[in-house]
Design a protein around this motif. Sequence first.
Motif, short mmCIF file in Angstrom:
data_model
loop_
_atom_site.label_atom_id
_atom_site.label_comp_id
_atom_site.label_asym_id
_atom_site.label_seq_id
_atom_site.Cartn_x
_atom_site.Cartn_y
_atom_site.Cartn_z
N ARG A 1 -5.07 -7.50 -2.95
CA ARG A 1 -4.31 -8.25 -3.96
C ARG A 1 -2.97 -7.61 -4.30
O ARG A 1 -1.96 -8.27 -4.44
N PHE A 2 -3.01 -6.29 -4.45
CA PHE A 2 -1.80 -5.60 -4.90
C PHE A 2 -1.33 -4.61 -3.84
O PHE A 2 -0.83 -3.54 -4.15
N ILE B 1 -0.71 4.84 0.81
CA ILE B 1 -0.32 5.78 -0.24
C ILE B 1 0.71 5.15 -1.18
O ILE B 1 0.64 5.31 -2.38
N HIS B 2 1.67 4.43 -0.62
CA HIS B 2 2.77 3.95 -1.43
C HIS B 2 2.45 2.70 -2.25
O HIS B 2 3.23 2.28 -3.08
N ALA B 3 1.30 2.12 -2.01
CA ALA B 3 0.93 0.93 -2.78
C ALA B 3 0.72 1.31 -4.23
O ALA B 3 0.21 2.39 -4.52
N PRO B 4 1.10 0.43 -5.18
CA PRO B 4 0.84 0.74 -6.58
C PRO B 4 -0.66 0.75 -6.84
O PRO B 4 -1.41 0.05 -6.17
N LYS B 5 -1.09 1.58 -7.79
CA LYS B 5 -2.52 1.65 -8.11
C LYS B 5 -2.79 0.80 -9.34
O LYS B 5 -2.18 1.02 -10.39
N LEU B 6 -3.70 -0.13 -9.19
CA LEU B 6 -4.05 -0.98 -10.34
C LEU B 6 -4.86 -0.16 -11.34
O LEU B 6 -5.89 0.41 -11.00
N ILE B 7 -4.39 -0.09 -12.57
CA ILE B 7 -5.11 0.65 -13.60
C ILE B 7 -5.96 -0.31 -14.44
O ILE B 7 -7.12 -0.06 -14.72
N LYS B 8 -5.34 -1.44 -14.80
CA LYS B 8 -6.05 -2.34 -15.71
C LYS B 8 -5.49 -3.75 -15.60
O LYS B 8 -4.30 -3.95 -15.39
#
Lengths: 328, 271
Positions: free
Chosen positions: B99-100, B227-234
């Motif tokens: 998704r992200f 690695i460079h993909a943003p990490k979904l926090i919430k």
Amino acid sequence: MKFAIVLNGCSQTYRSQAEEIYGFLKTSFLTEGEGETFVVCENEKQRDEIIRYAPTALLHLIKMDRYQPEAILHFIEHYEGMKEFRYILFPSDFAGQELSVRLGSRLKGSSMVAVEEIDVLEDGVLCSKLVYGNHLRGYFKLDFPPFCISLQKGGKEPCPIPVIKNRQIFNYEQRSDQDSFIQTYLFKRSEKDEGLESAAFVIIGGYGLGSREAALNLQKKASELDAGFGVTRPVAMNGWMNMGKMVGVSGELVKPKLCLVLGASGSAAFMAGIKKSEFIVAVNQDAKAPIMNQCDVAVIDDYVPVMDALTALINTWQSDFETKRTSE
Amino acid sequence: MKVLTCFKVVPDLTLLTDEDWQVVNNQVDVGFVKNDWNPFDESALEMTLKLSELSESLSGSMELTAVSVGNKKIDSFLKTLLALKFQHAVRIEAEQDLRFNPHQIAAWLAGYVKKSHQDVVVMGVQSGVGDNAQTPLLLAEKLGWPSITQVIGIKPEKNGCLRVTSQMDDGVLEQVIKPPVVLSVGNAPNSFLRVPTLKDKLNYGKKSVEVIIPTDIIVDNTTEAEIHAPKLIKLSAIENQRDSVKIQDGTPSDKATILFNRYLKQRLKKL
Ligand SMILES: Cc1cc2nc3c(=O)[nH]c(=O)nc-3n(C[C@H](O)[C@H](O)[C@H](O)COP(=O)(O)OP(=O)(O)OC[C@H]3O[C@@H](n4cnc5c(N)ncnc54)[C@H](O)[C@@H]3O)c2cc1C
């Protein structure tokens, strides 16, 4: 924390780009003094305006033949001091989006488009943005600086730029062969329909209008009532009205005192474009359409007879009002 | 000229009710709503077909390929594209949560573009549910190709060139360019995807979808993509409701009168 801002001075929207960024800065943890602005411009005529409205005192003016992303990216990527910036901010327009992502990739940093807010983390940055077609807000961690961030359209209130003294200006000229793939380049400026964004009364027609003819009819009515006129995406996609009239995340954002929406279901992507309206009236024959709970007054009916009756009422009232005023 | 059109199949989120927007483990269940073409990709596909038709009389035919990333649920969409005379319909097999992660998608697409020697890539600027608006841009960077965004028209020109129209904030730009190029399609009017005829469905729809596993097209920067993909926090819900008053009784004219007298007159006076 040093940061950079990249603006497109070739566009007539330069001042609004700058004010959008400045509004964002005011609500963020970044302080103006640590920022440097990079502006691409085409000719000398724009120079004064660019300098006056640059959001930071330190300004890099890059003269180019025209707005061309390949050439701009080439310049910024190879600018010596680029490594010093932890954040690189871009406005919400198409140029901001394309430049932020591509620069992020070239500088081996991280990028995100349509960002609402940023927050510092020890080892990165926390960004929020709308996802799932504007139904949800997502919070994301970006790990690798520089963080190349383009803003969400209509996210923060734009802020006028004060007169900044002690400007420091650096001039560059970029003649590059980065754009040799282009054989001919023809830009036709189109006048923006400023009326819609600033109108106090806006009427919007959705796909429920059903035809080009109905859309033109409603546009005429809106103009007679002195209201701005907008449409939803399907109306514009069908060619019933030009794209410049589209309201929503991918179109215009309106914030009138009164917004009358006819025959639109109220998708989140559309509602994002009218949610700042003071008072929203929706007319829809489907009582279950999402817009019916996202407005102030919902009229459940066919919009045609409702609008006919309403126009007659407004016209009568207006002419009474005028007569009273002239006799006073 | 070889043209690759990339598309995504997305759930129609407008079908979800307010109650459906429950976030559990940073996921929302959208599995029960119907899937559809991502609107911008739909325009990209239709524009590719129009481009190919126009080029036939000018510079000979084009070789069209449509590609998407996903599991076999999207094969029916790829079959439709075969029936619309895309010569190749390719699916990059993937089951994971993308998704992200536009970086991952762009890395696979770049691998496929290189492997199949494409000249032009066409795709939509943005797609749900991630609304990342990054894939075409990251793809251009991974390929080292120029890119034009917010494209609203593509026409063939002589000598293997294309005439590309794109929407800028204060006007329209028309450029004749020499591929390779990545074109990302914006709000292009009248670009709904055509429907295949029954005859074409029978004739071409039987061709099979080519399935590729990512390891076949992996290029060296895939781990970097991860690695460079943003990490979904919430993920959190947004409150959009207003306390709306419903006017539902009487004739349309009665309703208009209530609306006008109670809610509009005072407001219009102040405008
Ligand atoms: C990435 C992305 C970006 C998007 N950006 C935008 C955007 O900026 N703006 C935008 O508008 N959309 C946008 N969309 C599309 C959006 O998701 C919806 O599809 C669109 O807003 C629906 O438009 P609508 O309400 O006019 O049509 P529909 O959803 O078809 O609704 C029509 C409504 O009219 C009603 N109706 C029909 N006839 C009548 C009648 N005679 N009288 C009264 N009511 C009637 C029906 O009950 C129905 O509720 C975007 C989508 C995506 C994926």
